[in-house]
Design a protein around this motif. Structure first.
Motif, PDB file in Angstrom:
ATOM      1  N   GLU A  82       1.084  -1.238  -0.033  1.00 23.36           N
ATOM      2  CA  GLU A  82      -0.415  -0.221  -0.329  1.00 23.36           C
ATOM      3  C   GLU A  82       0.714   1.373   0.135  1.00 23.36           C
ATOM      4  O   GLU A  82       0.543   2.143  -0.025  1.00 23.36           O
ATOM      5  N   ASP A  83       1.996   1.121   0.301  1.00 25.22           N
ATOM      6  CA  ASP A  83       3.224   2.171   0.432  1.00 25.22           C
ATOM      7  C   ASP A  83       3.605   2.407  -1.083  1.00 25.22           C
ATOM      8  O   ASP A  83       3.886   3.866  -0.792  1.00 25.22           O
ATOM      9  N   LEU A  84       3.720   1.975  -1.858  1.00 22.92           N
ATOM     10  CA  LEU A  84       4.023   1.952  -2.818  1.00 22.92           C
ATOM     11  C   LEU A  84       2.796   2.366  -3.398  1.00 22.92           C
ATOM     12  O   LEU A  84       3.142   3.897  -4.472  1.00 22.92           O
ATOM     13  N   ASP A  85       1.716   2.024  -3.659  1.00 20.60           N
ATOM     14  CA  ASP A  85       0.549   3.055  -4.316  1.00 20.60           C
ATOM     15  C   ASP A  85       0.530   4.603  -3.736  1.00 20.60           C
ATOM     16  O   ASP A  85       0.155   5.413  -4.723  1.00 20.60           O
ATOM     17  N   ARG A  86       0.624   4.427  -2.391  1.00 18.99           N
ATOM     18  CA  ARG A  86       0.626   5.958  -1.774  1.00 18.99           C
ATOM     19  C   ARG A  86       1.904   6.872  -2.482  1.00 18.99           C
ATOM     20  O   ARG A  86       1.308   7.882  -2.452  1.00 18.99           O
ATOM     21  N   LYS A  87       2.974   6.220  -2.467  1.00 22.34           N
ATOM     22  CA  LYS A  87       4.021   7.021  -3.014  1.00 22.34           C
ATOM     23  C   LYS A  87       4.015   7.065  -4.748  1.00 22.34           C
ATOM     24  O   LYS A  87       4.079   8.804  -5.133  1.00 22.34           O
ATOM     25  N   THR A  88       2.697   6.392  -5.496  1.00 19.07           N
ATOM     26  CA  THR A  88       2.159   6.671  -6.992  1.00 19.07           C
ATOM     27  C   THR A  88       1.514   7.760  -6.816  1.00 19.07           C
ATOM     28  O   THR A  88       1.666   9.013  -8.110  1.00 19.07           O
TER      29      THR A  88
ATOM     30  N   TYR B 165      10.904   2.080  -5.205  1.00 17.61           N
ATOM     31  CA  TYR B 165      10.011   2.351  -6.443  1.00 17.61           C
ATOM     32  C   TYR B 165      10.833   2.330  -7.685  1.00 17.61           C
ATOM     33  O   TYR B 165       9.367   1.917  -8.551  1.00 17.61           O
ATOM     34  N   TYR B 166      11.346   2.604  -8.257  1.00 16.68           N
ATOM     35  CA  TYR B 166      11.614   1.941  -9.692  1.00 16.68           C
ATOM     36  C   TYR B 166      11.897   1.107 -10.205  1.00 16.68           C
ATOM     37  O   TYR B 166      11.942   0.507 -11.337  1.00 16.68           O
ATOM     38  N   LYS B 167      12.198  -0.234  -9.227  1.00 16.72           N
ATOM     39  CA  LYS B 167      11.914  -1.476  -9.476  1.00 16.72           C
ATOM     40  C   LYS B 167      10.380  -2.130  -8.941  1.00 16.72           C
ATOM     41  O   LYS B 167      10.617  -2.468  -9.193  1.00 16.72           O
ATOM     42  N   SER B 168       9.842  -1.562  -8.463  1.00 16.91           N
ATOM     43  CA  SER B 168       8.584  -1.688  -8.666  1.00 16.91           C
ATOM     44  C   SER B 168       7.230  -2.147  -9.868  1.00 16.91           C
ATOM     45  O   SER B 168       7.753  -1.050 -10.652  1.00 16.91           O
ATOM     46  N   LYS B 169       6.079  -2.291  -9.747  1.00 15.12           N
ATOM     47  CA  LYS B 169       5.438  -2.510 -10.737  1.00 15.12           C
ATOM     48  C   LYS B 169       5.131  -1.266 -11.283  1.00 15.12           C
ATOM     49  O   LYS B 169       4.432  -0.932 -11.816  1.00 15.12           O
ATOM     50  N   ASN B 170       4.605  -0.253  -9.576  1.00 14.24           N
ATOM     51  CA  ASN B 170       4.176   0.929 -10.207  1.00 14.24           C
ATOM     52  C   ASN B 170       4.764   1.833 -10.830  1.00 14.24           C
ATOM     53  O   ASN B 170       3.912   2.579 -11.188  1.00 14.24           O
ATOM     54  N   PHE B 171       6.446   1.717 -11.154  1.00 21.04           N
ATOM     55  CA  PHE B 171       7.079   2.225 -12.315  1.00 21.04           C
ATOM     56  C   PHE B 171       7.507   2.154 -13.019  1.00 21.04           C
ATOM     57  O   PHE B 171       6.329   2.160 -14.330  1.00 21.04           O
ATOM     58  N   ARG B 172       7.407   0.490 -12.784  1.00 22.09           N
ATOM     59  CA  ARG B 172       7.581  -0.087 -14.481  1.00 22.09           C
ATOM     60  C   ARG B 172       6.504  -0.574 -15.276  1.00 22.09           C
ATOM     61  O   ARG B 172       6.564  -0.269 -16.223  1.00 22.09           O
ATOM     62  N   ASN B 173       5.148  -0.642 -14.726  1.00 17.37           N
ATOM     63  CA  ASN B 173       4.212  -0.485 -15.360  1.00 17.37           C
ATOM     64  C   ASN B 173       3.303   0.971 -15.471  1.00 17.37           C
ATOM     65  O   ASN B 173       1.945   0.029 -15.152  1.00 17.37           O
ATOM     66  N   ARG B 174       3.549   1.478 -15.143  1.00 14.52           N
ATOM     67  CA  ARG B 174       2.866   3.517 -15.016  1.00 14.52           C
ATOM     68  C   ARG B 174       2.172   2.984 -16.424  1.00 14.52           C
ATOM     69  O   ARG B 174       2.604   2.925 -17.354  1.00 14.52           O
TER      70      ARG B 174
END
Length: 605
Positions: A115-121, A168-177
């Protein structure tokens, strides 16, 4: 807690920011209620609020102490060693974020959840409508943002420990943005995710040159990183020009993903562009080079607040008058706030804290004789003596230390940042970042405090004592006049026999003192020196007898009390530096790169 909105919808984003800031008190109450309800059964909270399944904010603030990292470190290390997340968090902790701050010489670790990754996005997406409000046409081009990953390790639990941006850069939030027409980069993701920082830097700059006509904004996260890129360009522009001229990527670029992604942009030779780069970069003076190479650039986006402010003159030299934009205030613990006036001068930058990102409290700090100290008395009083102020109750012009309770398992945690209230946007306060608590030296992501500097110098001066030479005074400053910057220590020495003359100090001995200091500094400093190459060799400047008396005279002339005067362990005044420099009798640099490796030993049982 995370309202959904389309990042391509500028009006919707700005309206959301208005709603958040107009209802700051109500949202803060909802945030702490959710955090406490969700985590009431964690071991940490139960140890303070035992038997209460729905604690309210008053019980929370009366029973749960304000803490430093050393207080929560045992809980974090237990999770790193394989114990369940519910020690501190009801949500599964998916990784640990390594901070630029250190504990016991090793990076601090902060818990993170999906959820924290979603919050950063969510946070990153809100930056877009703010910039579009002040700068038109950003959807018509690209951003040359130089982004990098750093080393990571696997802990005994299997959780990865990595810096927050690497996470963050390695997360799907960034890679699959999803596609966002306002946030198109010149750097392919493959170049950003390249583990070899030199190959990554080369490829990202090469891509930026090839797409120079599309670039509307340039930047990096920190000012120091952007200036390292400019220095790298100074050293490699000819090779990049040859790549463009002949339509190939240099053989030493061996990362297959980097090579493949850049080759897609270098599909054919481009002699005209190569000639243009040769003409611009071949000039002796690089003043205004950014505007020359990327003529459509509207601004430079880098953090220039806090310790990064020391790089503003160098950025202005290269920028050609472009605005310097600091968009956000964030840390490994939490993302905090946004600059609602991004084109303001660097000295006027303030950040509006978003009330849905965490529960914020503030420790009042007083300014006495130019120094900041906590109102409870003393510079660092015991945590349980603190009385905090809520987000919406801070006062204009007052200073505070930031305390956060996050969704990821930090409760009333002292971030260590000192802030000053500069205004309000609706009911949400705006803050100017003043400095990090206790930090005296910083070049890049390093943060060396006074105690760590003292300990390192104490070990190094032992090398002089067998010769009868004593260190009588010292101070320091971060020299950013060259790239990369480096630490400078001013040492005043004397013979044990009382003779003022030291004769010829052996260069090799003083160089060994430099190396000894570096070897004793923390893991983040040593990583910056040995792995990232973002800090240059430490320097000791030996000054003649009486130099520190002259420094005291200057400080007293500027308003310091002669009775309460203490030698500052870090100086920033250009005049103070000039006073000591003019009395320097020797300059010595470390000739050894300090040893660094990832902090695996931290997890030994």
């Amino acid at each position: 807690m995370l309202p959904s909105f389309d990042p391509n919808d500028n009006e919707g984003g700005l309206k959301l920011l208005e709603d958040l800031t107009q209802n700051a008190r109500q949202i803060q109450e909802q945030v702490i209620e959710k955090i406490l309800t969700q985590n009431a059964n964690t071991e940490y909270l139960k140890s303070f609020i035992n038997g209460c399944h729905s604690p309210d904010v008053h019980l929370f603030k009366n029973t749960v102490p304000v803490v430093n990292y050393e207080d929560i470190k045992p809980y974090i290390e237990r999770i790193a060693n394989g114990e369940p997340s519910n020690i501190i968090s009801a949500q599964p902790i998916i990784e640990l974020l390594t901070s630029s701050g250190t504990s016991g010489g090793h990076p601090k670790m902060m818990p993170s959840t999906a959820e924290d990754l979603d919050r950063k996005t969510f946070f990153y997406n809100l930056l877009v409508p703010v910039m579009n409000k002040y700068v038109d046409g950003l959807e018509q081009g690209k951003g040359m943002y130089l982004l990098f990953i750093k080393p990571e390790i696997s802990t005994p639990s299997g959780l990865m420990a990595r810096p927050v941006l690497t996470s963050y850069y390695k997360s799907k939030n960034f890679r699959n943005r999803p596609f966002n027409r306002y946030n198109v980069y010149t750097s392919p993701d493959e170049t950003i995710l390249c583990a070899d920082s030199r190959q990554s830097m080369y490829c990202q700059l090469l891509c930026g040159l090839v797409q120079r006509e599309d670039v509307l904004r340039v930047g990096a996260v920190f000012a120091s990183a952007f200036l390292r890129a400019i220095k790298f360009l100074e050293d490699h522009w000819k090779e990049m020009s040859d790549n463009i001229r002949h339509g190939y990527v240099s053989d030493w670029i061996t990362d297959p993903n980097c090579r493949a992604s850049v080759s897609l942009l270098l599909t054919k030779p481009n002699a005209a562009l190569a000639d243009l780069i040769d003409a611009m970069c071949g000039e002796k003076l690089w003043e205004g080079i950014i505007k020359k190479i990327w003529p459509k650039t509207k601004y430079i986006e880098v953090i220039v607040t806090g310790s990064m402010a020391q790089y503003i003159p160098t950025l202005e030299f290269y920028s050609g008058g472009l605005p310097l934009v600091s968009t956000m205030y964030a840390s490994s613990e939490c993302y905090f706030g946004i600059n609602f006036n991004p084109l303001s001068k660097p000295s006027d930058v303030s950040y509006t804290l978003l009330p849905n990102m965490a529960f914020f409290e503030f420790l009042p700090v007083e300014k006495n004789n130019g120094e900041l100290s906590h109102c409870n008395g003393g510079s660092v009083p015991p945590a349980d003596e603190f009385e905090t102020v809520d987000l919406v109750d801070v006062k204009l012009g007052h200073y505070y230390e930031l305390v956060v309770t996050t969704f990821t398992g930090l409760y009333r945690y002292r971030v260590g940042d000192i802030l000053m209230v500069t205004g309000f946007h609706n009911s949400a306060p705006q803050f100017r970042f003043v400095h990090r608590r206790n930090v005296v030296l910083s070049i890049d992501t390093d943060k060396t405090n006074e105690d760590d500097l003292l300990n390192a110098i104490t070990k190094a001066k032992l090398l002089l004592e067998p010769l009868g030479v004593l260190l009588t005074e010292y101070t320091s400053y971060a020299d950013t006049g060259s790239i990369p910057g480096h630490y400078v220590l001013f040492w005043e020495l004397k013979n044990r026999g009382g003779c003022e003359s030291l004769g010829e100090l052996e260069s090799s001995l003083m160089e060994e003192c430099c190396s000894s200091v570096e070897k004793s500094l923390d893991s983040v400093y040593r990583r910056c020196r040995s792995k990232d190459k973002s800090i240059g060799p430490l320097e000791i400047r030996v000054v003649k007898h009486g130099a520190f008396d002259a420094l005291m005279d200057f400080c007293v002339s500027q308003g310091s009390s002669v009775n309460q005067y203490k030698t500052p362990r870090c100086i920033k005044s250009e005049e103070a530096i000039r006073i000591l420099d003019s009395r320097a009798v020797g300059r010595f640099f470390s000739r050894k790169t300090p040893f660094w490796e990832p902090f695996r030993a931290q997890y030994s049982q």
